[in-house]
Design a protein around this motif. Structure first.
Motif, PDB file in Angstrom:
ATOM      1  N   PRO A  27      -4.148 -14.800  -0.604  1.00  0.00           N
ATOM      2  CA  PRO A  27      -3.295 -15.204   0.519  1.00  0.00           C
ATOM      3  C   PRO A  27      -2.103 -16.056   0.079  1.00  0.00           C
ATOM      4  O   PRO A  27      -1.064 -16.054   0.736  1.00  0.00           O
ATOM      5  CB  PRO A  27      -4.230 -16.019   1.412  1.00  0.00           C
ATOM      6  N   GLU A  54      -6.542 -13.536   4.027  1.00  0.00           N
ATOM      7  CA  GLU A  54      -6.532 -12.099   3.762  1.00  0.00           C
ATOM      8  C   GLU A  54      -6.284 -11.835   2.287  1.00  0.00           C
ATOM      9  O   GLU A  54      -5.324 -12.346   1.707  1.00  0.00           O
ATOM     10  CB  GLU A  54      -5.446 -11.425   4.594  1.00  0.00           C
ATOM     11  N   ARG A  56      -6.542  -8.696  -1.009  1.00  0.00           N
ATOM     12  CA  ARG A  56      -6.476  -7.260  -1.274  1.00  0.00           C
ATOM     13  C   ARG A  56      -6.914  -7.019  -2.704  1.00  0.00           C
ATOM     14  O   ARG A  56      -6.509  -7.739  -3.625  1.00  0.00           O
ATOM     15  CB  ARG A  56      -5.061  -6.735  -1.065  1.00  0.00           C
ATOM     16  N   SER A  80      -8.115  -4.056   1.654  1.00  0.00           N
ATOM     17  CA  SER A  80      -7.774  -5.373   2.201  1.00  0.00           C
ATOM     18  C   SER A  80      -8.960  -5.888   2.997  1.00  0.00           C
ATOM     19  O   SER A  80      -9.651  -5.115   3.662  1.00  0.00           O
ATOM     20  CB  SER A  80      -6.544  -5.271   3.106  1.00  0.00           C
ATOM     21  N   ILE A  82     -10.745  -9.805   4.837  1.00  0.00           N
ATOM     22  CA  ILE A  82     -10.542 -11.196   5.257  1.00  0.00           C
ATOM     23  C   ILE A  82     -11.773 -12.016   4.888  1.00  0.00           C
ATOM     24  O   ILE A  82     -12.896 -11.648   5.242  1.00  0.00           O
ATOM     25  CB  ILE A  82     -10.292 -11.276   6.775  1.00  0.00           C
TER      26      ILE A  82
END
Length: 107
Positions: A27, A54, A56, A80, A82
């Motif tokens: 993030p 978030e 990835r 992706s 969270i």
């Protein structure tokens, strides 16, 4: 503190994928590169602190799939996800073949 791991399996061969490069995007905008071990697992994210936000993961699968199966539709696969702030372990498995992939939140 949150922790993160991944596991890559070749569903065509029914085997783990060793030596697959991964890139983690955080993030905060930083990236961390790693590679799967002999069992297709990755737990080495250097000194990354996994705060809520978030993320990835990019799995660079083209070279592996071409060398193992002769062709592929996917040069890379991005997942992706969270992470919350509940101090949990997060596991992101990836099942790959030359023309398909699947992922889920593992344990």
């Amino acid at each position: 503190m949150n922790t993160l791991s991944s596991h890559v399996l070749d569903t065509t061969l029914g085997k783990p994928v060793a030596g697959l490069p991964l890139t983690l995007y955080t993030p905060a905008g930083t990236t961390v590169t790693s590679v799967t071990d002999a069992d297709g697992r990755c737990r080495d994210w250097q000194d990354t602190v996994f705060t809520a936000g978030e993320y990835r993961l990019r799995f660079a699968c083209e070279a592996y799939l071409r060398s193992t199966h002769g062709e592929t539709f996917y040069p890379f696969i991005d997942i992706s996800f969270i992470l919350g702030d509940q101090d949990s372990h997060f596991h992101v498995p990836l099942l790959i073949s030359p023309f398909g992939f699947s992922s889920y939140r593992g344990s």
